[in-house]
Design a protein around this motif. Structure first.
Motif, PDB file in Angstrom:
ATOM      1  N   GLU A  78      -7.060  19.526 -14.376  1.00 47.44           N
ATOM      2  CA  GLU A  78      -6.470  18.442 -15.164  1.00 47.44           C
ATOM      3  C   GLU A  78      -7.509  17.851 -16.123  1.00 47.44           C
ATOM      4  OE1 GLU A  78      -4.412  14.076 -14.751  1.00 47.44           O
ATOM      5  OE2 GLU A  78      -4.217  15.434 -13.044  1.00 47.44           O
ATOM      6  N   THR A  79      -8.736  17.693 -15.664  1.00 52.85           N
ATOM      7  CA  THR A  79      -9.811  17.197 -16.528  1.00 52.85           C
ATOM      8  C   THR A  79      -9.992  18.137 -17.715  1.00 52.85           C
ATOM      9  OG1 THR A  79     -10.908  16.107 -14.673  1.00 52.85           O
ATOM     10  CG2 THR A  79     -12.272  16.598 -16.604  1.00 52.85           C
ATOM     11  N   LEU A  80      -9.977  19.432 -17.449  1.00 50.39           N
ATOM     12  CA  LEU A  80     -10.099  20.417 -18.524  1.00 50.39           C
ATOM     13  C   LEU A  80      -8.931  20.288 -19.502  1.00 50.39           C
ATOM     14  CD1 LEU A  80     -11.825  22.728 -19.597  1.00 50.39           C
ATOM     15  CD2 LEU A  80     -10.548  24.271 -18.104  1.00 50.39           C
ATOM     16  N   PHE A  81      -7.727  20.079 -18.989  1.00 50.90           N
ATOM     17  CA  PHE A  81      -6.554  19.872 -19.849  1.00 50.90           C
ATOM     18  C   PHE A  81      -6.770  18.688 -20.797  1.00 50.90           C
ATOM     19  CE2 PHE A  81      -2.688  17.422 -20.635  1.00 50.90           C
ATOM     20  CZ  PHE A  81      -1.935  18.351 -21.336  1.00 50.90           C
ATOM     21  N   TRP A  82      -7.243  17.556 -20.252  1.00 56.07           N
ATOM     22  CA  TRP A  82      -7.446  16.370 -21.091  1.00 56.07           C
ATOM     23  C   TRP A  82      -8.554  16.599 -22.107  1.00 56.07           C
ATOM     24  CZ3 TRP A  82      -3.360  13.856 -21.407  1.00 56.07           C
ATOM     25  CH2 TRP A  82      -2.562  13.593 -20.306  1.00 56.07           C
ATOM     26  N   LEU A  83      -9.597  17.342 -21.732  1.00 53.72           N
ATOM     27  CA  LEU A  83     -10.648  17.675 -22.693  1.00 53.72           C
ATOM     28  C   LEU A  83     -10.087  18.523 -23.840  1.00 53.72           C
ATOM     29  CD1 LEU A  83     -13.625  18.403 -20.268  1.00 53.72           C
ATOM     30  CD2 LEU A  83     -13.467  16.494 -21.898  1.00 53.72           C
ATOM     31  N   GLU A  84      -9.192  19.450 -23.507  1.00 53.53           N
ATOM     32  CA  GLU A  84      -8.551  20.273 -24.540  1.00 53.53           C
ATOM     33  C   GLU A  84      -7.677  19.411 -25.453  1.00 53.53           C
ATOM     34  OE1 GLU A  84      -6.556  23.197 -22.140  1.00 53.53           O
ATOM     35  OE2 GLU A  84      -8.417  24.290 -21.742  1.00 53.53           O
TER      36      GLU A  84
END
Length: 120
Positions: A78-84
């Motif tokens: 999820e953190t990676l999703f928000w960074l994207e």
């Protein structure tokens, strides 16, 4: 990733440092209503990743360890999703995002490998 306390301590520190880096980078940005929602979500997911990794280190059983590492993987993804999302919306400089995304992906790969090992 094994049951080595030193490795677990180092990896717990790595997850916490990533959460702190995300908070530091994003808290300096000016308030925008659209970004406020994303900022709140990534703060929640990145700190949850770090807190659940720490909890996984203290798990009392293999089942509890597996459950906690699964939460770590979910929160890291999820953190990676928000960074994207932040990247696509051009809220943060590219070089900052590259570093944060690389560190997040590294944690995601390591924890996913560890979960596979626990399953066997």
């Amino acid at each position: 990733m094994d049951h080595n306390p030193d490795y677990n301590q180092l990896f717990a520190l790595k997850t916490k440092q990533l959460a702190v880096s995300i908070i530091n980078e994003l808290s300096s940005l000016p308030y925008q209503e659209a970004f406020a929602v994303i900022r709140k979500q990534i703060y929640r997911s990145s700190t949850s990743m770090a807190a659940n990794y720490r909890a996984m280190c203290r798990a009392r059983s293999k089942a509890e360890r597996y459950s906690k590492i699964s939460i770590v993987i979910e929160e890291t993804d999820e953190t990676l999703f928000w960074l994207e999302m932040i990247e696509e919306l051009n809220y943060v400089k590219s070089e900052v995002l590259v570093d944060l995304k690389n560190r997040t992906e590294e944690i995601l790969k390591a924890t996913s490998s560890y979960r596979k090992m626990l399953k066997t």
